[in-house]
Design an enzyme around this catalytic site. Sequence first.
Site, PDB file in Angstrom:
ATOM      1  N   TYR A   1      44.015  39.885  42.003  1.00  0.00           N
ATOM      2  CA  TYR A   1      45.121  40.434  42.481  1.00  0.00           C
ATOM      3  C   TYR A   1      45.976  41.821  41.909  1.00  0.00           C
ATOM      4  CZ  TYR A   1      45.280  36.254  45.603  1.00  0.00           C
ATOM      5  OH  TYR A   1      44.893  35.163  46.458  1.00  0.00           O
ATOM      6  N   SER A   2      45.836  42.832  42.745  1.00  0.00           N
ATOM      7  CA  SER A   2      46.078  44.229  41.950  1.00  0.00           C
ATOM      8  C   SER A   2      45.476  44.335  40.605  1.00  0.00           C
ATOM      9  CB  SER A   2      47.738  44.092  41.853  1.00  0.00           C
ATOM     10  OG  SER A   2      48.445  44.003  42.961  1.00  0.00           O
TER      11      SER A   2
END
Length: 326
Positions: A61-62
């Site tokens: 995530y990111s």
Amino acid sequence: MEYVKFGKTGLEVSKICLGCMTFGDPGRGNHAWSLREEESRTMIRQAIDLGINFLDTANTYSNGSSEEIVGRAIKDFAKREDIVLATKVFNRMRPGPNGAGLSRKAILEEIDNSLRRLGTDYVDLYQIHRFDYTTPIEETLEALHDVVKAGKARYIGASSMYAWQFAKALYVSRLNGWTEFVSMQNHLNLLYREEEREMLPLCEDQKIAVIPWSPLARGRLTRDWDETTARSETDEFGKTLYTQSIDADRRIVEAVADIASARGISRAQVATAWILQKSVVSAPIIGASKPNHLTDAVASLTVKLTAEEIAILEAPYIPHAVAGFK
């Protein structure tokens, strides 16, 4: 807040899980819609204040910044022992060989990287983000077992895959005396119910905790069909999920709106209440980006849909092709 045992384990989790894909540097990875750290911390603190003790993130995530933000927020807003912290491994984290997947090398490197970013010595739940067709399941499961025995994870879980693959994983673990998966994080909501065919019955039979992702169908169940958001316009993965049966799906969205209006509650509460009424579900994962997303999620715990309402919500559904495994 209500708390439940996590499948057949002794672990207790809040019946709402905070999904942390929403949190992260929008300049890292491919989540241009993610919240920056200051906004993310506000949401995490609100969740903890509401009694949510279960937080789910992932290394991808990111590109790791979600784990960094979540780790700092937990340190500032809670006691580590009060939080059930989950993360995942599988997706690509660096270019070149061994930068992704579920090989022993990848798992043992990525758990250390996740712990460093999270600022903790262990995670409560370490999950495989997807099934790895290129690595023997025995190699993956033994590596995960070693992660648990090293004290770096308390439990292990899996995410979207076919039921036969999950059954095979459980069998191989038992055959070898390795740590077993205790949870399944799968794609389940009013617009996508294919998991009801095989995966949910398997999990119920084996007392596996079910923690559905996208319980609100990327927000589609909470707004008019033609209404869009910044995330819906930029979420490339989300665009692949709800394009198969537009007419039937639209009728479901309208049914949610009608029941919400009749009850005087939000659509999100209706859609979340539907998933909570399934006894096999432990905690839906709510990706909150606004304060009302969390208050709606918690309020849904007190919404008890009638059999007639459930029938109305489910009636328009038609079979879908498998979606969300990639």
